[in-house]
Design a protein around this motif. Structure first.
Motif, PDB file in Angstrom:
ATOM      1  N   GLY A  24       0.840  -1.191   0.000  1.00 39.31           N
ATOM      2  CA  GLY A  24       0.000   0.000   0.000  1.00 39.31           C
ATOM      3  C   GLY A  24       0.874   1.239   0.000  1.00 39.31           C
ATOM      4  O   GLY A  24       2.085   1.168   0.225  1.00 39.31           O
ATOM      5  N   LYS A  25       0.251   2.375  -0.236  1.00 37.68           N
ATOM      6  CA  LYS A  25       1.008   3.621  -0.368  1.00 37.68           C
ATOM      7  C   LYS A  25       0.463   4.675   0.594  1.00 37.68           C
ATOM      8  O   LYS A  25      -0.743   4.766   0.825  1.00 37.68           O
ATOM      9  N   ILE A  26       1.381   5.459   1.151  1.00 39.62           N
ATOM     10  CA  ILE A  26       1.030   6.647   1.922  1.00 39.62           C
ATOM     11  C   ILE A  26       1.489   7.865   1.131  1.00 39.62           C
ATOM     12  O   ILE A  26       2.665   7.974   0.772  1.00 39.62           O
ATOM     13  N   ALA A  27       0.558   8.763   0.832  1.00 35.66           N
ATOM     14  CA  ALA A  27       0.884  10.024   0.166  1.00 35.66           C
ATOM     15  C   ALA A  27       0.688  11.161   1.166  1.00 35.66           C
ATOM     16  O   ALA A  27      -0.224  11.114   1.999  1.00 35.66           O
ATOM     17  N   PHE A  28       1.549  12.177   1.096  1.00 34.76           N
ATOM     18  CA  PHE A  28       1.465  13.254   2.082  1.00 34.76           C
ATOM     19  C   PHE A  28       1.920  14.573   1.473  1.00 34.76           C
ATOM     20  O   PHE A  28       2.756  14.611   0.567  1.00 34.76           O
TER      21      PHE A  28
END
Length: 243
Positions: free
Chosen positions: A31-35
């Protein structure tokens, strides 16, 4: 004689298929975390960490992203760049095949820090993130806020909703969606007010001068806004920031 080779073949077949099944590779999901950081007056440069591991730096409006194995739970933390000064953090569980996005609002000028929950822009609708930023003049950690519509001319006030237990120096947890037009006349409705109330008594908390409310006006178009509800020695003021 024929049965013996057949039995041997059957045993070998079971052994081979059993080995193949045992050697199947484990399926891994990611999964990916974008910030990103909303650029406000006084927004600092930030270092971003997940579970203590440095991910990247935020120096402008550009967003960043990192990929992790799904199922992991850790703390996503935003620090003032080059320091151990924590701005805001939250626990995040990595979800398979999913991008989770986090927008940080932080400003040393405005005295605020938190996460933004963006909302799609709807015609004739104001999506408002409220930040209560009272000075020591108002000796309350928690207040109620009476949200009302102010009709001009005549300064006729119509109550809309009572926001309960609003914490000072914090973002109100619910996104406010207010119409721009009067539902009866269709005229632009761009004047709203917030009145401080004592949570214990329900009485209006007075300021140093009347009227005792924060004015929210001059909103000529739809969109997402931050309302920084603040005061100077009690004198009520609302700073409106378009996102």
């Amino acid at each position: 004689m024929f049965l013996r080779p057949l039995a041997i073949f059957a045993v070998l077949f079971l052994l081979i298929t059993g080995c193949r099944k045992g050697n199947d590779p484990e399926e891994l999901y990611f999964g990916k975390i974008a910030f990103n950081a909303v650029q406000l007056p006084g927004t600092p440069k930030m270092d971003v960490k997940y579970d203590g591991r440095f991910l990247d730096s935020l120096v402008d409006i550009s967003g960043k992203a990192s990929v992790f194995q799904a199922g992991k739970t850790g703390k996503l933390s935003f620090y003032k760049a080059g320091t151990d000064s924590l701005i805001v953090d939250t626990l995040v569980t990595i979800l398979p095949n999913t991008t989770q996005s986090f927008s940080v609002m932080a400003s040393t000028t405005l005295g605020m820090a938190g996460f933004l929950t963006p909302s799609p822009v709807i015609q004739d609708t104001l999506s408002i993130t409220l930040f209560l930023n009272l000075s020591p003049y108002y000796k309350y950690d928690v207040v109620d806020l009476q949200l009302s519509y102010l009709k001009k001319p005549g300064n006729i006030i119509t109550d809309i909703a009572l926001l309960k237990n609003v914490k000072n120096k914090s973002f109100y947890p619910q996104l406010l969606k207010l119409g721009q037009r009067d539902p009866n006349t269709g005229a632009l409705s761009v004047n709203y007010v917030l009145t401080l109330k004592d949570p214990a008594t329900g009485n209006v908390i007075p300021g140093p001068k009347t009227p005792y409310y924060f004015l929210m006006s001059n909103l000529s178009s739809s969109g997402n806004f931050i309302f920084n509800v603040n005061d100077k020695a009690g004198a009520m003021n609302t700073q409106i920031i378009r996102l």
